[in-house]
Design an enzyme around this catalytic site. Structure first.
Site, PDB file in Angstrom:
ATOM      1  N   SER A 167      -5.208   5.847  -0.307  1.00 35.50           N
ATOM      2  CA  SER A 167      -5.028   4.410  -0.440  1.00 35.50           C
ATOM      3  C   SER A 167      -6.311   3.767  -0.962  1.00 35.50           C
ATOM      4  CB  SER A 167      -4.668   3.845   0.923  1.00 35.50           C
ATOM      5  OG  SER A 167      -4.540   2.469   0.832  1.00 35.50           O
ATOM      6  N   SER A 168      -6.163   2.919  -1.983  1.00 39.55           N
ATOM      7  CA  SER A 168      -7.352   2.242  -2.502  1.00 39.55           C
ATOM      8  C   SER A 168      -7.734   1.170  -1.489  1.00 39.55           C
ATOM      9  CB  SER A 168      -7.051   1.583  -3.842  1.00 39.55           C
ATOM     10  OG  SER A 168      -6.132   2.354  -4.564  1.00 39.55           O
ATOM     11  N   GLU A 187       0.240  -7.308   2.726  1.00 42.82           N
ATOM     12  CA  GLU A 187       0.176  -6.501   3.944  1.00 42.82           C
ATOM     13  C   GLU A 187       0.683  -7.294   5.134  1.00 42.82           C
ATOM     14  OE1 GLU A 187      -3.768  -4.888   4.358  1.00 42.82           O
ATOM     15  OE2 GLU A 187      -3.390  -3.358   2.830  1.00 42.82           O
ATOM     16  N   SER A 193       0.848  -1.182   0.000  1.00 46.02           N
ATOM     17  CA  SER A 193       0.000   0.000   0.000  1.00 46.02           C
ATOM     18  C   SER A 193       0.892   1.244   0.000  1.00 46.02           C
ATOM     19  CB  SER A 193      -0.865  -0.018   1.242  1.00 46.02           C
ATOM     20  OG  SER A 193      -1.608   1.146   1.310  1.00 46.02           O
ATOM     21  N   GLY A 194       0.628   2.149  -0.901  1.00 45.51           N
ATOM     22  CA  GLY A 194       1.420   3.382  -0.970  1.00 45.51           C
ATOM     23  C   GLY A 194       2.631   3.258  -1.865  1.00 45.51           C
ATOM     24  N   ASN A 250      -0.623   5.762   3.165  1.00 41.26           N
ATOM     25  CA  ASN A 250      -0.953   6.403   1.893  1.00 41.26           C
ATOM     26  C   ASN A 250      -2.175   7.289   2.091  1.00 41.26           C
ATOM     27  OD1 ASN A 250      -1.567   7.082  -0.702  1.00 41.26           O
ATOM     28  ND2 ASN A 250      -1.660   4.989  -1.483  1.00 41.26           N
ATOM     29  N   GLY A 268      -1.676  -4.542  -2.132  1.00 40.79           N
ATOM     30  CA  GLY A 268      -0.468  -5.346  -2.072  1.00 40.79           C
ATOM     31  C   GLY A 268      -0.392  -6.152  -0.792  1.00 40.79           C
ATOM     32  N   THR A 280      -1.788   2.535  -7.804  1.00 39.20           N
ATOM     33  CA  THR A 280      -2.905   3.242  -8.441  1.00 39.20           C
ATOM     34  C   THR A 280      -2.389   4.287  -9.416  1.00 39.20           C
ATOM     35  OG1 THR A 280      -4.161   2.850  -6.443  1.00 39.20           O
ATOM     36  CG2 THR A 280      -5.026   4.478  -7.963  1.00 39.20           C
TER      37      THR A 280
END
Ligand SMILES: Nc1ncnc2c1ncn2[C@@H]1O[C@H](COP(=O)(O)OP(=O)(O)O)[C@@H](O)[C@H]1O
Ligand SMILES: [Mg+2]
Length: 1045
Positions: free
Chosen positions: A159-160, A388, A106-107, A156, A386, A111
């Site tokens: 973040s999605s 985690e 993430s981050g 993020n 991603g 995206t």
């Protein structure tokens, strides 16, 4: 375009496959070096590694898009555009469906990467109104989905919180037709709870910050975020994110996609309901039975919600506070405790939101979907959360990591598969290589009979006491010896002491690392239960959208079957996704997060190393190198290295393959290093390639020197030649100019000399004549000057214009005397002429008469000078006035010239008697003054001549012709006071009448003729008589004296 970018760039190799030696350190070092140079992209073969720079770099400009458009993948710097271009071209030109798999923490920039790919494809595919609309819709789906599906997390800011897979569909020309979006596992727990420092989904903050006062009022919302329990009663402040602007952008995007205003309103109403649900407070109360029950603490919020969704508040209240359970074919209503009530409320909120999100994705899909029947090619872009690894990992992490494990599997399989296929295609012998296959882990999780997910489902469905402990125990039993499974129990069995693994947890050795999961909440989250009463309440609402979200709430469709569990659904959708991905040509973008603090250009090696490990980059490189590290099409290979052999340089005329063979034969590499495929050359070890590259570099340097040398020589030569040519032209012109000047000078000098010589000669010749003529010339000149001066002076001083003024300036010089005299007379004549011209006719006649008189008498008779003063009057008698003279007047008629009184001298005695005398143009009449009767009438033609004396008397003798009628009486002797006038007029009249001059005798002695004979008359001067009255004295019979003075 950096066509000659070396594959061995000193700073860092652009393709990690070429790394030598290949160790974790060298790989990390390379990434770090490249990152330091702002080269955030690196390849492993055709996989792109992207390290998040956390700052905007100038590498996404339209110029860059052009640079990568139709580029040669290996000839340009690694870039996400290169892979996008490669995929798009392969799709368009080779008709191969593509998928772009973007993975990372993430981050890490997944995206952003997916957006870059989309925007690149949008930029390079053709343009047109329809195509642009489709592109716009596809691109605009992002802001909408991000508003509802993204949130700020610690890692993020954007973040999605859902997985997204988007299929973009193209027609045979490569023009986008539309797309389909699939979403995976929205992190719905975030609706009701989020960690401090994170936020709920963006849409809530956007709505409150960007919604107009009217909209907020319509939705019955407060603008302040702190009002809402689900927003942690915190303010929204997020630096660098303008929620209000994003809200507007989101609304615009919805409009572009095709949402109707009513749909947008409905969507926002449901969103508002979710937010408001969090503020519904429950309080405990006791029922009559003494049982604890819950009730709505404050009904305001509940009522507002019900107003928004068109529902009777009591229904919702009942649904929130109680529950119907089936007991032995009977429905029984039981009350809920406060925690149960809150659980139900939160479950409702989560469900509404996640179903709303699904609806949103479907709604977008209806707008962007392609009409069936069209032939299409597909490019899928997968942007999924991603791997985690948190401190405390729960059900979500387990699911997410399972998904990543599957992606890794697909990555390994497809990379290898592709590799294998290529070798087969190219006809190269393939020796399988060792690599870590993660299917064992996948199997551990997803095996439908004894996988962890299957066990979980089993526990959830199993009747009896169900909790996480039984689930964990089951796992421990099943996987006691599994290499990738660990728990306190299995550790104990193996006598391993590990304080990091608590008893409520199990640990899985994922490909990316070991992750410890806490089983708490697994069952509940997997069941994902919503009390039926709540779904029925929602179904009962008047709000069409909300109603449609809860189809199971329809009492007619009540089924006893439990809904599929979350893990079941997820497994199914992952399976579909995998199937989908397997059918396509994969392209990988692996995102790496370089630091935990979102700091620009900060590279934390430990953090990156961890990601390198779990992303399996080392393995990636190894797999890639297992066969041949490098491959290239013959033509590009030959083009790149042909300078290494004199036989292929500068031009090879045969086939590319032969050229490559010749070239490599010349370079004498060991045969096992090379393999010749059908279309490509394969090089086994990077070292060989490096060797090639090094030689190429040297050779290029040599060639560059050669080219430089030749070019410099050529340049100098041409420059020299040019200069020489110019110099010749300049000197020619200069010499010409010099000569011309010299010639001009000479010509001038010759002319001067010539002129002098001629002058000298002429002067010498002239000098001889010069003096003779000089005096005349001078004199002439002086004369002329004098004459000029004289004439000018004269003109200025002309004498007065009076006729009688005869003054005239004297001549200043003697030589002018004649001329002066002449001028004087001219001037005088001119003056007279002028004078004459202004005279009246009478005066003129008078003056003529006077002139006549002067001609006759001047200097001849003394009387003349006396008579000068007297004017000639002519008529002295007054014939017309005096009636006495009427007869005479009749005689004279109008021909009268003169009328006067005269005295007639008697011939006999010399006495004088008065008589009237009339002179007409024809006659001379003498008349008696008394009777005024004519006595004698003489025709003028009868007059022969006239005699007068020299003196100042008025005596005259009128001699008649002998033949005349009056002649009988003889001549007349008369005395007149106006003698001069009389004679003059007589003379004039006669002249006019007969054109003959009348003879005039001015004499002292003359004879007259009388009838009695002639008589001599003598004029005697005497003092005795008066001045003009003569006295006649008869002396004898035929003599008479006239005494005059
Ligand atoms: N290529 C890039 N250039 C500049 N900044 C980037 C880039 N990729 C990501 N970022 C930054 O990192 C943040 C997180 O990226 P994002 O794609 O949302 O991560 P992920 O989707 O992997 O969670 C972005 O908001 C952006 O600020
Ligand atoms: Mg994301």
């Amino acid at each position: 375009m950096e066509a000659t970018t070396s594959l061995l760039d000193a700073a860092a190799v652009g393709d990690l496959v070429l790394l030598d030696p290949l160790t974790e350190e060298s790989l990390l070092h390379t990434l770090q070096e490249r990152f330091r140079h702002s080269d955030i992209y690196t390849y492993i073969g055709n996989v792109v590694i992207s390290v998040n720079p956390y700052q905007s770099l100038p590498i996404y400009t339209p110029e860059k898009v052009q640079e990568y458009h139709n580029c040669n993948f290996f000839a340009v710097k690694p870039h996400i555009y290169a892979i996008a271009d490669d995929a798009y071209r392969s799709l368009r030109d080779r008709d191969r469906d593509q998928c772009i798999l973007i993975t990372g923490e993430s981050g890490a920039g997944k995206t952003e990467a997916s957006k870059l790919v989309m925007s690149y494809v949008a930029a390079v595919c053709s343009k047109g109104e329809e195509v642009d609309k489709v592109k716009e819709q596809l691109l605009q789906s992002n802001p909408v989905l991000e508003a509802f599906g993204n949130a700020k997390t610690i890692r993020n800011d954007n973040s999605s919180r859902f997985g997204k897979y988007m299929d973009v569909e193209f027609d045979f020309k490569g023009e986008p037709l539309g797309g389909v979006i699939s979403n995976y596992l929205l992190e719905k727990s975030r609706i009701v709870r989020h960690v401090k420092g994170e936020r709920n989904f963006h849409i809530f903050y956007q709505l409150l910050a960007g919604g107009s006062a009217q909209l907020l009022q319509q939705l019955k919302l407060h603008q302040d975020c702190r009002h809402y329990g689900y927003l942690n009663r915190e303010s929204s402040g997020l630096p660098g994110m303008d929620d209000a602007a994003n809200f507007r952008a989101m609304q615009d995007a919805m409009r572009v996609i095709g949402f109707s205003p009513a749909e947008v309103t409905a969507l926002l109403e449901v969103t508002a309901v979710v937010l408001k649900l969090g503020n519904v407070q429950l309080s405990s109360s006791f029922q009559a039975s003494g049982m604890e029950a819950c009730s709505i603490a404050e009904t305001q919020e509940l009522q507002e919600i019900c107003q928004l969704i068109g529902l009777d508040p009591s229904i919702l209240e009942q649904a929130l506070c109680s529950r119907t359970v089936k007991a032995r074919d009977e429905m029984v209503r039981t009350t809920l405790s406060v925690p149960q009530g809150y659980y139900g409320r939160d479950a409702l909120a989560k469900n509404i939101y996640s179903r709303l999100f699904d609806w949103l994705v479907n709604r977008i899909n209806t707008s962007i979907q392609v009409k069936p029947g069209k032939q299409r090619k597909v490019m899928g872009v997968l942007d999924i959360y991603g791997f985690e690894i948190f401190q405390d990992n729960g059900f979500e992490q387990f699911i997410i990591n399972y998904c990543n494990e599957k992606l890794q599997q697909i990555f390994i399989l497809m990379t290898l598969k592709e590799e294998q296929e290529e070798y087969i295609r190219e006809g190269i012998q393939w020796t399988p290589v060792e690599f870590f296959d993660n299917s064992i882990i996948c199997n551990l999780i997803e095996n439908s009979k004894c996988g962890i997910l299957a066990m979980l489902d089993e526990e959830c469905l199993r009747p009896g006491v169900v909790n996480e402990d039984t689930f964990l125990t089951k796992l421990n039993q099943l996987f006691a010896t599994h290499k990738h499974y660990e728990s306190k129990e299995t550790q104990n069995a193996q006598h391993v002491m590990d304080a990091s693994l608590p008893s409520q947890c199990f640990r899985i050795h994922h490909y990316a690392g070991k992750v410890t999961y806490n089983v708490t909440g697994f069952i509940e989250k997997n069941n994902d239960l919503l009390f039926r009463d709540l779904s029925q309440a929602m179904w009962a609402s008047q709000h069409a959208l909300l109603h449609s979200l809860f189809p199971e709430g329809d009492p007619q469709k009540v089924s006893l079957k439990l809904p599929p569990t979350a893990s079941f659904q997820f497994k199914a959708s992952v399976a579909t996704l995998m199937k989908n991905l397997y059918s396509k040509n994969p392209n990988y973008i692996r995102c790496i997060k370089p630091n935990e603090t979102k700091t620009a250009m900060l590279f934390t090696p430990e953090l990156v190393l961890a990601q390198i490990r779990y992303l399996g980059l080392m393995e990636n490189v190894r797999v890639r190198r297992a066969g041949y590290a490098f491959r290239q099409l013959y033509d590009s290979f030959l083009e790149r290295y042909k300078m290494l052999s004199p036989r292929t340089w500068p031009r090879w005329t045969g086939s590319h393959r032969e050229g490559t063979e010749v070239l490599l034969a010349d370079l004498a590499f060991p045969p096992e290093e090379l393999a010749f495929g059908h279309t490509k050359i394969f090089i086994r070890s990077p070292r060989t390639l490096f060797d090639l590259e090094r030689r190429r570099q040297e050779r290029v340097a040599e060639l560059a020197t050669l080219i430089q040398k030749i070019f410099r020589g050529w340049r100098c030569r041409t420059q020299y030649q040019l200069m020489r040519k110019s110099q010749i032209i300049i000197s020619a012109w200069f010499r010409g100019h010099m000569e011309k000047n010299k010639y001009k000078q000479m010509k001038r000098s010759a002319l001067i000399i010539q002129a002098y010589a001629r002058g000298w000669k002429a002067r010498r010749a002239y000098r001889r004549y010069f003096r003779s003529g000089a005096s005349t010339r001078l004199a002439n000149f002086i004369y002329r000057r004098l004459v000029q001066k004289f004439l000018v002076g004269l003109a200025r001083n002309l004498p007065p214009l009076l006729v009688l003024d005869r003054t005239w300036p004297p001549a200043p010089y003697k030589f002018l005397a004649d001329a002066n005299q002449e001028l004087r007379s001219i001037f005088y004549r001119w003056k007279c002429k002028k004078y004459r011209e202004q005279l009246t006719p009478q005066r003129r006649a008078l003056l003529q008469a006077k002139l006549h008189a002067s001609e006759l008498f001047k200097d001849k008779k003394a009387l003349y000078s006396i008579s000068l003063q007297q004017p000639f009057q002519g008529e002295y008698l007054g014939l017309t006035q005096n009636p006495k003279y009427q007869k005479l007047h009749a005689v004279a008629k109008d021909k009268l010239v003169m009328a006067d009184t005269v005295r007639k001298v008697n011939r006999a005695n010399g006495k004088a008697v008065p008589r009237l005398l009339l002179l007409t143009t024809e006659h001379l009449v003498l008349a008696d003054p008394k009777a005024a009767q004519p006595k004698t009438v003489l025709s003028l033609g009868d007059i022969h001549s006239i005699s007068v004396t020299r003196f100042s008397d008025g005596f005259l003798a009128l001699h008649l012709k002998e033949t005349s009628t009056g002649g009988a009486k003889g001549d007349f002797l008369l005395i007149s006071d106006h003698l001069i006038e009389l004679v003059t007029r007589l003379h004039q009249t006669l002249m006019d009448a007969t054109a003959q001059a009348l003879p005039l005798h001015i004499t002292d002695q003359f004879s007259t003729r009388f009838p009695k004979g002639a008589m001599a008359i003598t004029v005697v001067e005497s003092d005795k008589v008066g001045s003009n009255i003569p006295v006649c004295k008869k002396r004898g019979s035929n003599k008479m004296e006239v005494l005059v003075h």
